[in-house]
Enzyme design. Sequence first.
Site, PDB file in Angstrom:
ATOM      1  N   GLY A  61      13.318 -60.274   7.712  1.00  0.00           N
ATOM      2  CA  GLY A  61      13.751 -59.525   6.513  1.00  0.00           C
ATOM      3  C   GLY A  61      12.891 -58.562   5.868  1.00  0.00           C
ATOM      4  CG  ASP A 113      15.767 -43.877  10.280  1.00  0.00           C
ATOM      5  OD1 ASP A 113      14.474 -44.255   9.825  1.00  0.00           O
ATOM      6  OD2 ASP A 113      15.752 -43.820  11.343  1.00  0.00           O
TER       7      ASP A 113
END
Length: 305
Positions: free
Chosen positions: A221, A248
């Site tokens: 996570g 990204d």
Amino acid sequence: MVYAVYLNPTIDKTVYIDSLRVGGTNRVGKVLSQGGGKAVNLAVTLHQMDVPVTVCGFLYKGNSRLIRQSLIGISTSLWEFPGEARVNTKIFDQQSGVVTEINESGPALSADILKQFEATFLPQIQKDDMVVLTGSLPPGCPADYYAHLIEKLPCRVAVDADGETLAQAVEKAPFLIKPNRDELSMLTGLPLETEAELLSAGRDLLARGVSVCAISLGSRGALILDASHAYRALPLTLEADSTVGAGDSMMAGLCAGLLEGKDLGEALRLGSAAAAASLLQPGTGAGDMECIARLLPEIQIQQIQ
């Protein structure tokens, strides 16, 4: 407007192999070549979210076509030089799900070219914009170049880099940084095994002037914190096509959320959904807004502080 700085243009070549045999013969199942690099991946995700974005930087004529194809419909301000952009090869072991990256350095940039870039780029930027400095620096570009740009920019700056480039940038107090566990460990010189250690390292960076620190943890996570709050995003269970580019897309979602005025938790939710959508795409592709919107309700956000 978000401006994504693209100094080290890249072709991402993803090679799919059933099971990588180091030192042995490997049969390639599929090869996917895409215009890539962190700035391109980020811009494509922001474009999918209908966030205005411009990619500013450089291209090389020998293989610019793939990069321009990836940027169709996206505003650009790119100088094109003779030569070829670097090729980053991602070897995806489909049996283990592990990606091995072989990244080239790219052509060198002179100090004169960097000065000319700044003379064109900096006057465009307004106070309400956000600039994202992301990816590796090419040869000839000093390690403190992102730090140098932060000093000159009048707006919020997000940084996604590693090593000495990130360390130098942090000294100039950027608005947002997004290290992963390894990058944060390298930055602090600490092993950072537990969540408490990660949060402590993040708070140390906030004390040095960073406004928001997001920490991507891959299959575990992510965390995000500022001076007042901290949140964790729990991971989704997904069958990933490729993990490359997910960070990204997370940065794109974070920037989009913070620009819209969302609180930290909701910005992390958007970033995590964008990253998850990217995992489902081949190569370094970004998920579209329909996929991101479908995943948003599945992202569990927990307030830590």
